[in-house]
Design a protein around this motif. Sequence first.
Motif, PDB file in Angstrom:
ATOM      1  N   ASP B  39       0.844  -1.187   0.000  1.00  0.00           N
ATOM      2  CA  ASP B  39       0.000   0.000   0.000  1.00  0.00           C
ATOM      3  C   ASP B  39       0.885   1.245   0.000  1.00  0.00           C
ATOM      4  O   ASP B  39       2.022   1.209   0.488  1.00  0.00           O
ATOM      5  N   GLU B  81     -10.850  -1.695  -1.782  1.00  0.00           N
ATOM      6  CA  GLU B  81      -9.790  -1.927  -0.806  1.00  0.00           C
ATOM      7  C   GLU B  81      -8.701  -2.882  -1.303  1.00  0.00           C
ATOM      8  O   GLU B  81      -7.662  -3.042  -0.653  1.00  0.00           O
ATOM      9  N   ALA B  84      -3.818  -1.571  -4.697  1.00  0.00           N
ATOM     10  CA  ALA B  84      -2.479  -1.601  -4.124  1.00  0.00           C
ATOM     11  C   ALA B  84      -1.507  -1.939  -5.244  1.00  0.00           C
ATOM     12  O   ALA B  84      -1.906  -2.201  -6.375  1.00  0.00           O
TER      13      ALA B  84
END
Lengths: 112, 111
Positions: B39, B81, B84
Motif C-alpha cells: 500500500d 480496498e 495496491a
Amino acid sequence: NAGVTQTPKFRVLKTGQSMTLLCAQDMNHEYMYWYRQDPGMGLRLIHYSVGEGTTAKGEVPDGYNVSRLKKQNFLLGLESAAPSQTSVYFCASAGQRSGTQYFGPGTRLLVL
Amino acid sequence: EDQVTQSPEALRLQEGESSSLNCSYTVSGLRGLFWYRQDPGKGPEFLFTLYSAGEEKEKERLKATLTKKESFLHITAPKPEDSATYLCAVQATYRDDKIIFGKGTRLHILP
C-alpha cells in the motif's frame, strides 16, 4: 510482537552528512536485508546478513555500509550522503532458508 | 541472468471486474515464488509462497497459481480496498541469501 521496526521514519540530510538507519526484528530471524525502492526501479538489494556478525553486498552497495552486531538489529550507514541516495529504504527479515521476508514500514530519506 | 517481469505495469478495474496479474520469471532453479501487497507509504505485506508448478493458494478474493515459467495472481470480484501495488519475487535454489523482485503491478479498483 512488533515484527520489523525501522528508525527513523523520515529524515532530511544535506549532501555530505552522515546518518545511520536502524532496523530491529523480534522474530529471531537469521536473515536480514536492506533494500531501496525508487519509482520505476522496484526493490533493489543494498546489503544483507545471513546471521549475527555477518554482512554481504547486494545489487547496489556503493555508498552504504552495514553492521549486524546483534541478531535482532541491522544497521545501514551512509558515510557521506549524496542526492542520488534520496529514496525509501526498507528493511526485511526472514527465517533461515524459509525465504519469506517480512518488511518494516520504511524510512523516507531526502538528501538535499 | 535471473529475472522477474511483471505485467501489466498498471491496471484499472471496475469493482467486481475479475482479472489476473502476471509474473514471468527466469531462474535456474526455483526454490520459491512470493507475492506481496504494498500500500502507498507502507512496506510490502506478504501474501503467498508457491514452491512447485501446479500449486495454488487462495486468500479471500486472491488466488495465486504457478507454472514452470510464470505465476498468476487472480483477483475475483475485486473491491476498492484491493487497490495496491502487487509485487512478485523469486528465490533460486542455489541462493539462500537473496530474493529477486519484479517492479510490481499497480492495481486500482474503481467503485
